[in-house]
Scaffold this motif. Structure first.
Motif: not given
Lengths: 301, 301
Positions: A63, A68-69, A72, A94, A97-98, A101-102, A104-106, B63-64, B68-69, B98, B101, B105-106, B144
């Motif tokens: 991670l 891994y960025f 998503i 994890p 989870e990462i 959460i993204q 979810k908020y989008s 947050l689409h 922001y990715f 976001i 987290i 983890y990193s 959103i």
């Protein structure tokens, strides 16, 4: 059977000099396996005419963001482009989870299922098997839990000799390919050795990034045909490599030599190196059959 | 005073045809403000020779992922490249979660502080002020919570006329620039109007992406000099635009016309359009002074 890897990123940590962070696409028998997914991987796939939609399996080594960025964004684009078939993702616990959460908020509900397989980085284990491959983890030694991956082809069946078999009923092919001799109704024997040639030996690709030079993972990669190994620094920066849990170009060559692999690919190059030739030469001073795993190159494994 | 915007991405949703997801770099008086940060923004900054290290303020509209990715990668690279000065980030409240987290983890502890300012998308509010700019949010109508941003230059002081003022003591400059007449010890009067010219009128840039065509945000952008507005679809896909809470090229022209802006930039183009000329022409049929906000173009505002 096709067994090749295309490099999508060879930069460590930050994208620089047109080098992107880590990602590789393995094509095994026309199935696509993505290994790591740094930022911009989906753009790299497009650049090299590799259809992201064909990827069904993704393997994330650890991670740190440069590995891994881009995940998503890739998963989101597949959703927007109408994917419905499942995606299998193998990575540290994890990671799910990462991702979640993204989503979810989008307010995104994926149109396709993600089948997530958490990886424990404490011992090498088999994480995948299909008709072509067995995939195992390689426990690496990095600052956070990290695994490499070893892609082991399965033993294939013997190959029919076309000229000889075209007058034999197809019903006997399966046995002959398995090496079994067949007795015909008239008592004649069809000997497998006469109608088939041996299968290609199963090949093996090991992916090791990121890690300190550490003999503990040698038994898992020993004898592998092609080894990808990180080579972040030149050996004059050994102290820095140890401090950051990375490997030098010289050490990468030693890993290849000690473990008797046939070919070595090196990557994950530090942004301090604008050109890479001296890294290659340093590795080749120990292990000659080394190549630079740079963007856009495809290696037959 | 420099006041210009460079487009880093004009694609909606997915990167395609060498178009990247949304990001723009505003340069106001040699300070850098980043507006949205789709995947690959750091690579785009490098491509156009814009130093990411100079960015001190980041504004995320919603947050689409296509907005922001790229942020986590940009922030991570700044950390790895040794940044120590703070970064101010303005965006929806969950954005911080976001980011955190992923740093957690990193195992990353940033070498520089992030000063996070959560944005509520219920009413237009001032979120920033310095000696050059006042920045307010624009409440948009999307699937959103989403805000645009309006960058309003402050009224500048009058400009000294060099030829006339070089024999006047510098101590009087400040008053003259403020429009105040000065009485000298001998009783003579230095009239500000005689020694200065009027300041450039303060300019204004409004950024509206993503949104349904909705008159509720018109009062905030009315009379702005340059408006960036999304124009995701051609107007024949109005139903699709309404369904996805986006604007058509025709509607973007109407927003500009109704609100009396001087210039319109359109962007956030759907991946269904391989070329963009017809989108431009559709908008120009309503509002002539329109330009395509495509990658690499810089607009003086």
């Amino acid at each position: 059977m096709k067994f090749e890897v295309t490099i999508l990123g060879c930069s460590s940590a930050t994208p620089v000099f047109n080098r992107n962070p880590s990602a590789q696409l393995l094509n095994c028998n026309e199935k696509y396996y993505l290994i790591d997914c740094g930022e911009g991987t989906q753009q790299q796939l497009t650049k090299y005419n590799l259809k992201a939609a064909r990827i069904d399996y993704i393997f994330i080594s650890h991670l740190h963001g440069d590995h891994y960025f881009g995940l998503i964004g890739l998963l989101s684009s597949l959703h927007l482009n109408g994917r419905t078939k499942p995606m299998q993702i193998f990575g540290p616990t994890p990671l799910l989870e990462i991702l979640e959460i993204q989503f979810k908020y989008s307010d995104t509900v994926l149109r396709y299922p993600i089948e997530f397989f958490p990886i424990e980085a404490n011992e090498s284990q088999q994480i995948f098997e299909n008709s072509d491959l067995i995939i195992k983890t390689i426990v690496l030694n990095h600052r956070i839990p990290t695994t490499g991956f070893i892609f082991q082809q399965k033993q294939r069946q013997r190959k029919l000799i076309k000229d000889k078999t075209e007058e034999i009923p197809m019903a006997y092919y399966s046995a002959l390919k398995k090496g079994i001799d067949v007795e015909l109704p008239n008592g004649d024997i069809l000997r497998s050795e006469e109608y088939t040639t041996p299968a290609d030996p199963p090949r093996c690709y090991a992916y090791c990034s990121d890690t300190l030079y550490d003999e503990s993972y040698f038994p898992v990669i020993k004898g592998c045909d092609t080894l990808y190994h990180e080579a972040t620094f030149m050996h004059d920066l050994l102290d820095r490599a140890i401090e950051t849990h990375h490997t030098t170009a010289l050490q990468a060559g030693e890993v290849a030599k000690i473990n008797g692999v046939k070919k070595l690919l090196i990557g994950h190059f530090s942004s301090r190196y604008k050109t890479l030739q001296m890294l290659l030469e340093e590795t080749q001073s120990v292990f000659e059959n080394t190549e630079l795993a740079v963007e856009g190159r495809t290696f037959h494994l």
